[in-house]
Write an enzyme that holds these catalytic residues in place. Structure first.
Site, mmCIF file in Angstrom:
data_model
loop_
_atom_site.group_PDB
_atom_site.id
_atom_site.type_symbol
_atom_site.label_atom_id
_atom_site.label_comp_id
_atom_site.label_asym_id
_atom_site.label_seq_id
_atom_site.Cartn_x
_atom_site.Cartn_y
_atom_site.Cartn_z
ATOM 1 N N ARG A 181 59.782 43.671 104.899
ATOM 2 C CA ARG A 181 59.453 42.323 105.369
ATOM 3 C C ARG A 181 60.349 41.928 106.548
ATOM 4 N NH1 ARG A 181 59.107 37.782 100.726
ATOM 5 N NH2 ARG A 181 61.251 37.298 101.283
ATOM 6 N N PRO A 197 71.322 47.587 102.268
ATOM 7 C CA PRO A 197 70.589 47.321 101.019
ATOM 8 C C PRO A 197 71.575 46.943 99.917
ATOM 9 C CG PRO A 197 70.816 49.689 101.345
ATOM 10 C CD PRO A 197 71.498 49.027 102.529
ATOM 11 N N ALA A 198 71.068 46.379 98.829
ATOM 12 C CA ALA A 198 71.928 46.093 97.673
ATOM 13 C C ALA A 198 72.455 47.411 97.116
ATOM 14 C CB ALA A 198 71.130 45.351 96.612
ATOM 15 N N GLU A 272 66.501 33.768 103.267
ATOM 16 C CA GLU A 272 65.550 33.690 102.140
ATOM 17 C C GLU A 272 66.398 33.654 100.880
ATOM 18 O OE1 GLU A 272 62.387 33.344 102.287
ATOM 19 O OE2 GLU A 272 61.901 33.896 104.346
ATOM 20 N N LEU A 273 66.491 32.494 100.244
ATOM 21 C CA LEU A 273 67.506 32.314 99.190
ATOM 22 C C LEU A 273 66.870 32.053 97.819
ATOM 23 C CD1 LEU A 273 69.964 30.264 101.432
ATOM 24 C CD2 LEU A 273 69.817 32.744 101.134
ATOM 25 N N ARG A 300 56.327 39.062 86.205
ATOM 26 C CA ARG A 300 56.353 40.092 87.250
ATOM 27 C C ARG A 300 57.810 40.478 87.473
ATOM 28 N NH1 ARG A 300 55.666 39.914 93.304
ATOM 29 N NH2 ARG A 300 56.296 37.756 93.136
ATOM 30 N N GLU A 404 68.482 29.173 88.108
ATOM 31 C CA GLU A 404 67.547 30.279 88.327
ATOM 32 C C GLU A 404 67.785 31.302 87.211
ATOM 33 O OE1 GLU A 404 68.168 32.458 91.979
ATOM 34 O OE2 GLU A 404 66.038 32.916 92.138
ATOM 35 N N SER A 464 52.941 35.553 97.275
ATOM 36 C CA SER A 464 53.384 36.450 98.351
ATOM 37 C C SER A 464 52.190 37.102 99.045
ATOM 38 C CB SER A 464 54.273 37.549 97.767
ATOM 39 O OG SER A 464 55.309 36.957 97.016
HETATM 40 P P1 NAD Z 1 73.119 38.460 96.155
HETATM 41 O O1 NAD Z 1 73.227 37.264 97.011
HETATM 42 O O2 NAD Z 1 74.195 38.740 95.179
HETATM 43 O O3 NAD Z 1 73.021 39.778 97.050
HETATM 44 C C1 NAD Z 1 72.077 39.889 98.113
HETATM 45 C C2 NAD Z 1 72.621 40.868 99.130
HETATM 46 O O4 NAD Z 1 73.825 40.339 99.686
HETATM 47 C C3 NAD Z 1 72.980 42.238 98.554
HETATM 48 O O5 NAD Z 1 72.713 43.221 99.526
HETATM 49 C C4 NAD Z 1 74.486 42.108 98.330
HETATM 50 O O6 NAD Z 1 75.150 43.355 98.351
HETATM 51 C C5 NAD Z 1 74.884 41.267 99.526
HETATM 52 N N1 NAD Z 1 76.126 40.520 99.336
HETATM 53 C C6 NAD Z 1 76.665 40.051 98.177
HETATM 54 N N2 NAD Z 1 77.813 39.394 98.440
HETATM 55 C C7 NAD Z 1 77.998 39.437 99.780
HETATM 56 C C8 NAD Z 1 78.998 38.928 100.664
HETATM 57 N N3 NAD Z 1 80.034 38.235 100.211
HETATM 58 N N4 NAD Z 1 78.872 39.155 101.983
HETATM 59 C C9 NAD Z 1 77.819 39.850 102.457
HETATM 60 N N5 NAD Z 1 76.828 40.352 101.685
HETATM 61 C C10 NAD Z 1 76.918 40.148 100.353
HETATM 62 O O7 NAD Z 1 71.703 38.375 95.456
HETATM 63 P P2 NAD Z 1 71.037 39.416 94.465
HETATM 64 O O8 NAD Z 1 71.656 39.237 93.119
HETATM 65 O O9 NAD Z 1 71.020 40.786 95.034
HETATM 66 O O10 NAD Z 1 69.535 38.919 94.469
HETATM 67 C C11 NAD Z 1 69.103 37.873 93.683
HETATM 68 C C12 NAD Z 1 69.008 36.587 94.482
HETATM 69 O O11 NAD Z 1 68.197 36.796 95.636
HETATM 70 C C13 NAD Z 1 68.320 35.487 93.706
HETATM 71 O O12 NAD Z 1 68.980 34.266 93.919
HETATM 72 C C14 NAD Z 1 66.919 35.459 94.313
HETATM 73 O O13 NAD Z 1 66.266 34.226 94.171
HETATM 74 C C15 NAD Z 1 67.207 35.776 95.730
HETATM 75 N N6 NAD Z 1 66.013 36.285 96.397
HETATM 76 C C16 NAD Z 1 65.405 35.486 97.318
HETATM 77 C C17 NAD Z 1 64.248 35.927 97.942
HETATM 78 C C18 NAD Z 1 63.557 35.072 98.945
HETATM 79 O O14 NAD Z 1 62.740 35.605 99.682
HETATM 80 N N7 NAD Z 1 63.813 33.792 99.029
HETATM 81 C C19 NAD Z 1 63.708 37.183 97.629
HETATM 82 C C20 NAD Z 1 64.365 37.964 96.684
HETATM 83 C C21 NAD Z 1 65.526 37.500 96.078
#
Ligand code: NAD
Length: 501
Positions: A181, A197-198, A272-273, A300, A404, A464
């Site tokens: 995306r 990536p994560a 996108e949060l 899902r 959430e 989506s």
């Molecule tokens: P997260 O914020 O912990 O991590 C997201 C990404 O950021 C990962 O690649 C992680 O390694 C990185 N990251 C973490 N800490 C960081 C830092 N201090 N500095 C830089 N990068 C850092 O989120 P998550 O647990 O991987 O995903 C779940 C969250 O993502 C949920 O809140 C979900 O709603 C949100 N999400 C939003 C969308 C959207 O399109 N709005 C889509 C999918 C997921």
């Protein structure tokens, strides 16, 4: 009717052989069109959430690798941004064809590293590929403007140019789609990218980078840095003057911290949060349809979606019928290992996620909610399973409704007064997705327009769509992904004022 046996699921060994081990040396940092070991040689483990077992060791990218990735992206930028839009589009189109060709392997890879059930993985592989198709077609649609200035003595020309090297940061919950995306519109616009990536799910992003290279994307246009030092790597990118864009998907907490950091260099950002989607069922709704939609919207990906329905507001007139039907559906959900063909819901991403969801449910019960329905989960597997659960009698102020959940738990609240319903629905700082079920489309639209969410599903449990603008209001984000809006996130506007005297 004769039944056909389902196609065998590609084995992890097969996938790793084809897609990932081929990135020699090992599961690598992907820079300048090739895999390489991380500077310093460290690696980290990727685990299968269905069993807890380690399935791969991946190079642990450092700040030096982050810089090398930007070197490659910056070197590739002049060539890629000058490539004819049609050619960029055709390259993306080949990316789409290849992703579709290898969808079964990509789906299995996601099930192995993310734990999502195969049906969800297959749906994601198809959805993720669609971004390449959509932006293959959109790459040639960068219109401009031309016209006389009001005073007449000059001509104004407006055009859109690629923003430059873009840093992309993606979460684990949709390892393919969150990457495509961002990559697809960035490449369509003429940008080059560095992607982090994560660390839970780096293999899918590496496989996609390799697929794009096979599709003809030049070396250096897409670079991937898997790492356990997310903070340092992303901070290095935000401090690098060659990086002009940050596109982030993840939690509001991390997104907000990155916005502050990006402000230092006034970096262009898209965010996108997190979400907290309400699912509203009106008194006249078709209950069977609402339950089908609720099941998709909630379960899902095991509830691990930013758009997941998080709180169900069901009109008192249909609450009993809804709960009975929804509860029966939930009890029948088959929870099991992600790659098992019979599994509907896989494990959560890791044991910490299970602890978090359990604590939320215990908190809701302490606040007065009741667990009415629950599916069974496999035991003694080492996997991080939490049972799909329905909660009823949830007080409208319960903390589970403002958090959430990110798991397979459906708290149900009943309502009668629309004004009070909207107060609850719009409370809080999330505004990503929402869902409305009603037999009266006009009433549903009126409700939808009153809901503070970037996306509303009307008599649909899924919003989506690569052709539509995905994104949130309030603290759920800034900017949009998908549709023609997604391309603009990777472009700057430039205008020329031409003397005409
Ligand atoms: P997260 O914020 O912990 O991590 C997201 C990404 O950021 C990962 O690649 C992680 O390694 C990185 N990251 C973490 N800490 C960081 C830092 N201090 N500095 C830089 N990068 C850092 O989120 P998550 O647990 O991987 O995903 C779940 C969250 O993502 C949920 O809140 C979900 O709603 C949100 N999400 C939003 C969308 C959207 O399109 N709005 C889509 C999918 C997921």
């Amino acid at each position: 009717m004769p039944t056909t046996a389902p196609a065998p699921v590609p084995t992890l060994a097969g996938i790793v052989g084809d897609y990932v081990r081929a990135l020699e040396p090992g599961h690598a940092v992907w820079v300048d069109g090739a895999g390489r070991a991380a500077a310093g040689g460290a690696r980290f483990d990727v685990r299968d959430p269905s069993t807890g077992a380690v399935i791969a060791g991946v190079s642990d990218g450092t700040v030096a690798d982050a810089a090398a990735a930007v070197d490659a992206a910056a070197a590739a930028l002049p060539g890629w941004s000058a490539t004819a839009p049609r050619e960029r589009g055709e390259t993306l189109r080949r990316g789409f064809e290849l992703m579709r060709e290898h969808a079964a392997e990509l789906a299995a890879l996601m099930s192995w590293e993310n734990g999502k059930a195969l049906a969800d993985s297959r749906a994601e592989a198809a959805y993720a590929a669609e971004f390449f198709r959509w932006y293959a077609e959109e790459a040639v649609r960068t219109e401009g403007e031309y016209g006389p200035a009001p005073a007449g003595a000059t001509r104004t020309i407006v055009t859109h140019r690629p923003v430059g090297v873009a840093a992309l940061v993606t979460p684990w919950n949709f390892p393919a789609a969150m990457a495509t995306r961002k990559i697809a519109p960035a490449l369509a616009a003429g940008c080059t990218v560095v992607l982090k990536p994560a660390s839970e799910t780096p293999l899918t992003a590496l496989a996609i980078a390799r697929i794009l290279r096979t599709a003809g994307v030049p070396a250096g246009v897409v670079n991937v840095v898997p790492t356990t030092s997310a903070r340092d790597v992303v901070a290095a990118w935000l401090a690098d003057p060659r990086v002009r864009k940050l596109s982030f998907t993840g939690s509001t907490e991390v997104g907000s911290a990155l916005l502050s950091r990006a402000a230092g260099r006034v970096v262009n950002t898209s965010m996108e949060l997190g979400g907290n989607a309400p699912f509203v069922v009106t008194a006249d709704a078709d209950v069977a349809a609402a339950v089908r939609g609720a099941t998709v919207a909630k379960f899902r990906n095991g509830g691990q979606a930013c758009t997941a329905a998080n709180r169900f507001y069901v009109h008192a007139d249909v609450a009993d019928a809804f709960l009975e039907r929804f509860g029966a559906t939930v009890e029948r959900l088959v929870v099991g290992p992600a790659v098992d063909q019979t599994t509907a819901i896989g494990p959560l991403i890791n044991p910490r996620a299970v602890d978090d969801v359990r604590a939320l449910v215990e908190g809701a019960v302490a606040e007065g909610a009741t667990v009415t329905h629950r599916a069974a989960v496999p035991e003694h597997t080492g996997g991080s399973y939490y049972p799909p659960t329905v909660l009823a009698g949830v007080p409208a102020t319960a903390s589970i409704l403002t958090t959430e959940i990110f798991g397979p738990v459906a708290p149900v609240v009943t309502w009668t007064d629309e004004a009070r319903l909207l107060e609850h629905v719009n409370a809080g700082e999330s505004g990503l997705a929402a869902y409305v079920y009603s037999a009266d489309l006009r009433a549903a639209m009126r409700l939808a327009e009153s809901i503070e969410a970037g996306m509303v599903g009307i008599n649909r449990g899924i919003v989506s769509d690569p052709a539509a603008p995905f994104g949130g209001l309030k603290q759920s984000g800034l900017g949009r992904e998908g549709g023609r809006h997604g391309l603009r996130e990777f472009q700057e506007t430039q205008y020329f004022s031409v003397d005409w005297e």
